[in-house]
Design a protein around this motif. Structure first.
Motif, PDB file in Angstrom:
ATOM      1  N   LEU A 148       3.080  21.585   3.812  1.00 34.37           N
ATOM      2  CA  LEU A 148       1.964  22.003   2.966  1.00 34.37           C
ATOM      3  C   LEU A 148       2.226  23.402   2.418  1.00 34.37           C
ATOM      4  N   ASP A 149       1.668  23.681   1.247  1.00 33.14           N
ATOM      5  CA  ASP A 149       1.795  25.032   0.707  1.00 33.14           C
ATOM      6  C   ASP A 149       0.731  25.946   1.325  1.00 33.14           C
ATOM      7  N   GLU A 150       0.632  27.177   0.827  1.00 29.44           N
ATOM      8  CA  GLU A 150      -0.303  28.139   1.409  1.00 29.44           C
ATOM      9  C   GLU A 150      -1.771  27.737   1.228  1.00 29.44           C
ATOM     10  N   HIS A 151      -2.013  26.777   0.353  1.00 27.86           N
ATOM     11  CA  HIS A 151      -3.381  26.301   0.138  1.00 27.86           C
ATOM     12  C   HIS A 151      -3.671  25.002   0.902  1.00 27.86           C
ATOM     13  N   GLY A 152      -2.708  24.564   1.706  1.00 27.09           N
ATOM     14  CA  GLY A 152      -2.892  23.332   2.471  1.00 27.09           C
ATOM     15  C   GLY A 152      -2.693  22.085   1.650  1.00 27.09           C
ATOM     16  N   ILE A 153      -1.978  22.197   0.527  1.00 27.34           N
ATOM     17  CA  ILE A 153      -1.725  21.066  -0.367  1.00 27.34           C
ATOM     18  C   ILE A 153      -0.289  20.589  -0.172  1.00 27.34           C
ATOM     19  N   PRO A 154      -0.059  19.280  -0.118  1.00 25.25           N
ATOM     20  CA  PRO A 154       1.312  18.781   0.023  1.00 25.25           C
ATOM     21  C   PRO A 154       2.216  19.308  -1.081  1.00 25.25           C
ATOM     22  N   ARG A 155       3.436  19.665  -0.709  1.00 31.36           N
ATOM     23  CA  ARG A 155       4.368  20.242  -1.673  1.00 31.36           C
ATOM     24  C   ARG A 155       4.943  19.185  -2.629  1.00 31.36           C
ATOM     25  N   ARG A 156       4.815  17.933  -2.278  1.00 32.39           N
ATOM     26  CA  ARG A 156       5.354  16.874  -3.128  1.00 32.39           C
ATOM     27  C   ARG A 156       4.223  15.988  -3.650  1.00 32.39           C
ATOM     28  N   SER A 157       4.614  14.950  -4.378  1.00 29.48           N
ATOM     29  CA  SER A 157       3.617  14.189  -5.137  1.00 29.48           C
ATOM     30  C   SER A 157       2.895  13.104  -4.350  1.00 29.48           C
ATOM     31  N   CYS A 158       3.353  12.794  -3.156  1.00 21.04           N
ATOM     32  CA  CYS A 158       2.718  11.810  -2.273  1.00 21.04           C
ATOM     33  C   CYS A 158       2.848  10.364  -2.765  1.00 21.04           C
ATOM     34  N   SER A 159       2.129   9.995  -3.819  1.00 21.69           N
ATOM     35  CA  SER A 159       2.046   8.593  -4.226  1.00 21.69           C
ATOM     36  C   SER A 159       2.020   8.436  -5.735  1.00 21.69           C
ATOM     37  N   ALA A 160       2.506   7.301  -6.162  1.00 22.04           N
ATOM     38  CA  ALA A 160       2.315   6.869  -7.547  1.00 22.04           C
ATOM     39  C   ALA A 160       1.174   5.859  -7.559  1.00 22.04           C
ATOM     40  N   ARG A 161       0.793   5.394  -8.728  1.00 16.97           N
ATOM     41  CA  ARG A 161      -0.243   4.382  -8.854  1.00 16.97           C
ATOM     42  C   ARG A 161       0.403   3.046  -9.196  1.00 16.97           C
ATOM     43  N   ARG A 162      -0.136   2.007  -8.619  1.00 10.53           N
ATOM     44  CA  ARG A 162       0.353   0.655  -8.894  1.00 10.53           C
ATOM     45  C   ARG A 162      -0.480   0.028 -10.009  1.00 10.53           C
ATOM     46  N   SER A 163       0.180  -0.848 -10.778  1.00  7.90           N
ATOM     47  CA  SER A 163      -0.562  -1.552 -11.823  1.00  7.90           C
ATOM     48  C   SER A 163      -1.435  -2.654 -11.231  1.00  7.90           C
ATOM     49  N   HIS A 164      -1.033  -3.154 -10.053  1.00 10.99           N
ATOM     50  CA  HIS A 164      -1.818  -4.174  -9.360  1.00 10.99           C
ATOM     51  C   HIS A 164      -1.917  -3.786  -7.892  1.00 10.99           C
ATOM     52  N   PRO A 165      -3.048  -4.019  -7.255  1.00 11.95           N
ATOM     53  CA  PRO A 165      -3.176  -3.679  -5.842  1.00 11.95           C
ATOM     54  C   PRO A 165      -2.279  -4.560  -4.970  1.00 11.95           C
ATOM     55  N   TYR A 166      -1.939  -4.064  -3.789  1.00 11.45           N
ATOM     56  CA  TYR A 166      -1.165  -4.846  -2.840  1.00 11.45           C
ATOM     57  C   TYR A 166      -1.914  -6.126  -2.489  1.00 11.45           C
ATOM     58  N   ALA A 167      -1.181  -7.231  -2.463  1.00  9.04           N
ATOM     59  CA  ALA A 167      -1.745  -8.478  -1.941  1.00  9.04           C
ATOM     60  C   ALA A 167      -1.524  -8.496  -0.431  1.00  9.04           C
ATOM     61  N   TYR A 168      -2.438  -9.081   0.293  1.00  4.85           N
ATOM     62  CA  TYR A 168      -2.277  -9.108   1.742  1.00  4.85           C
ATOM     63  C   TYR A 168      -2.913 -10.360   2.331  1.00  4.85           C
ATOM     64  N   ASP A 169      -2.445 -10.698   3.545  1.00  4.08           N
ATOM     65  CA  ASP A 169      -3.008 -11.795   4.313  1.00  4.08           C
ATOM     66  C   ASP A 169      -3.952 -11.220   5.361  1.00  4.08           C
ATOM     67  N   ALA A 170      -4.918 -12.021   5.755  1.00  5.19           N
ATOM     68  CA  ALA A 170      -5.822 -11.618   6.828  1.00  5.19           C
ATOM     69  C   ALA A 170      -5.209 -12.011   8.164  1.00  5.19           C
ATOM     70  N   GLY A 171      -5.200 -11.078   9.101  1.00  8.03           N
ATOM     71  CA  GLY A 171      -4.690 -11.355  10.427  1.00  8.03           C
ATOM     72  C   GLY A 171      -5.739 -11.997  11.312  1.00  8.03           C
ATOM     73  N   PRO A 172      -5.366 -12.391  12.519  1.00  7.27           N
ATOM     74  CA  PRO A 172      -6.324 -13.025  13.440  1.00  7.27           C
ATOM     75  C   PRO A 172      -7.488 -12.110  13.822  1.00  7.27           C
ATOM     76  N   THR A 173      -7.246 -10.795  13.855  1.00  3.53           N
ATOM     77  CA  THR A 173      -8.288  -9.836  14.228  1.00  3.53           C
ATOM     78  C   THR A 173      -8.666  -9.011  13.007  1.00  3.53           C
ATOM     79  N   PRO A 174      -9.916  -8.994  12.599  1.00  7.66           N
ATOM     80  CA  PRO A 174     -10.313  -8.210  11.416  1.00  7.66           C
ATOM     81  C   PRO A 174     -10.105  -6.714  11.637  1.00  7.66           C
ATOM     82  N   LEU A 175      -9.914  -5.998  10.540  1.00  4.70           N
ATOM     83  CA  LEU A 175      -9.906  -4.543  10.633  1.00  4.70           C
ATOM     84  C   LEU A 175     -11.270  -4.067  11.112  1.00  4.70           C
ATOM     85  N   PRO A 176     -11.316  -2.960  11.839  1.00  5.74           N
ATOM     86  CA  PRO A 176     -12.634  -2.451  12.247  1.00  5.74           C
ATOM     87  C   PRO A 176     -13.475  -2.122  11.019  1.00  5.74           C
TER      88      PRO A 176
END
Length: 207
Positions: A148-176
């Motif tokens: 992090l820089d002196e302001h507590g901000i990551p020094r790099r860009s972290c993430s790009a944006r996707r044109s479509h959200p990730y597809a996913y399957d549901a597991g046997p146990t739901p997310l909390p």
């Protein structure tokens, strides 16, 4: 044999010849092959043997039943917990983005916060949590590093944006129900702790 009996025998034999599922106890050969392949893939991923099938096993396990995949991924996550091999770690942890399961979510949260885990494993865990938190993001391991820089901000860009959200399957146990809150709480806890490794802090801040 009289004519009626011969006709009946012909009908029975014809049904056996042209109805292979009936002839084989209604067992679908494709399902048997898939089950056997999934067992082999599970063996290879969890034990590493036979090693020449490793790439195939990791590709195939994604076609198996969610409950089987959860077991395989849990083992892989624990094996990768102290590793510094980013290829191995990513292969073990990132599948949780495509299989939304509460047990796997808990395992990844534990890796992210675990000071005894390797820094690369903790960073990849935060990458996975970022993608779970916002399926439209495309987080990058390299861009989660750098501190992090002196302001507590990551020094790099972290993430790009996707044109479509990730597809996913549901597991046997739901997310909390509060999984987003859990991610946010962990994110803030780690990023604000100056005793944490710099790369882990920036990874948390990027999440």
């Amino acid at each position: 044999m009289n004519t009626s009996a011969m006709r009946l025998l012909f009908v029975v034999l014809t049904s056996l010849v042209f109805s292979p599922q009936l002839a084989h106890g209604q067992v679908d050969p494709d399902s048997v092959k898939r089950r056997n392949n999934c067992r082999l893939a599970e063996q290879v991923v969890t034990t590493g043997n036979p090693a020449p099938h490793t790439k195939w096993a990791w590709q195939y396990i994604g076609f198996c039943e969610p409950s089987q995949r959860v077991g395989v991924y849990r083992t892989a996550i624990q094996q990768a917990r102290t590793s510094t091999d980013t290829t191995l770690i990513s292969r073990a942890i990132l599948p949780v983005v495509g299989l939304r399961d509460g047990v796997l979510f808990r395992d990844v949260m534990e890796v992210a916060v675990d000071r005894s885990a390797s820094v690369p494993a903790r960073v990849v865990a935060f990458v996975a949590l970022a993608a779970i938190r916002d399926p439209n993001r495309s987080p990058s391991y390299e861009d989660f590093l750098g501190g992090l820089d002196e302001h507590g901000i990551p020094r790099r860009s972290c993430s790009a944006r996707r044109s479509h959200p990730y597809a996913y399957d549901a597991g046997p146990t739901p997310l909390p129900a509060d999984y987003l809150k859990q991610i946010e709480t962990l994110r803030n806890r780690v990023r604000l702790d100056p005793s944490e490794p710099a790369d882990v802090r920036s990874a948390a801040a990027c999440t």
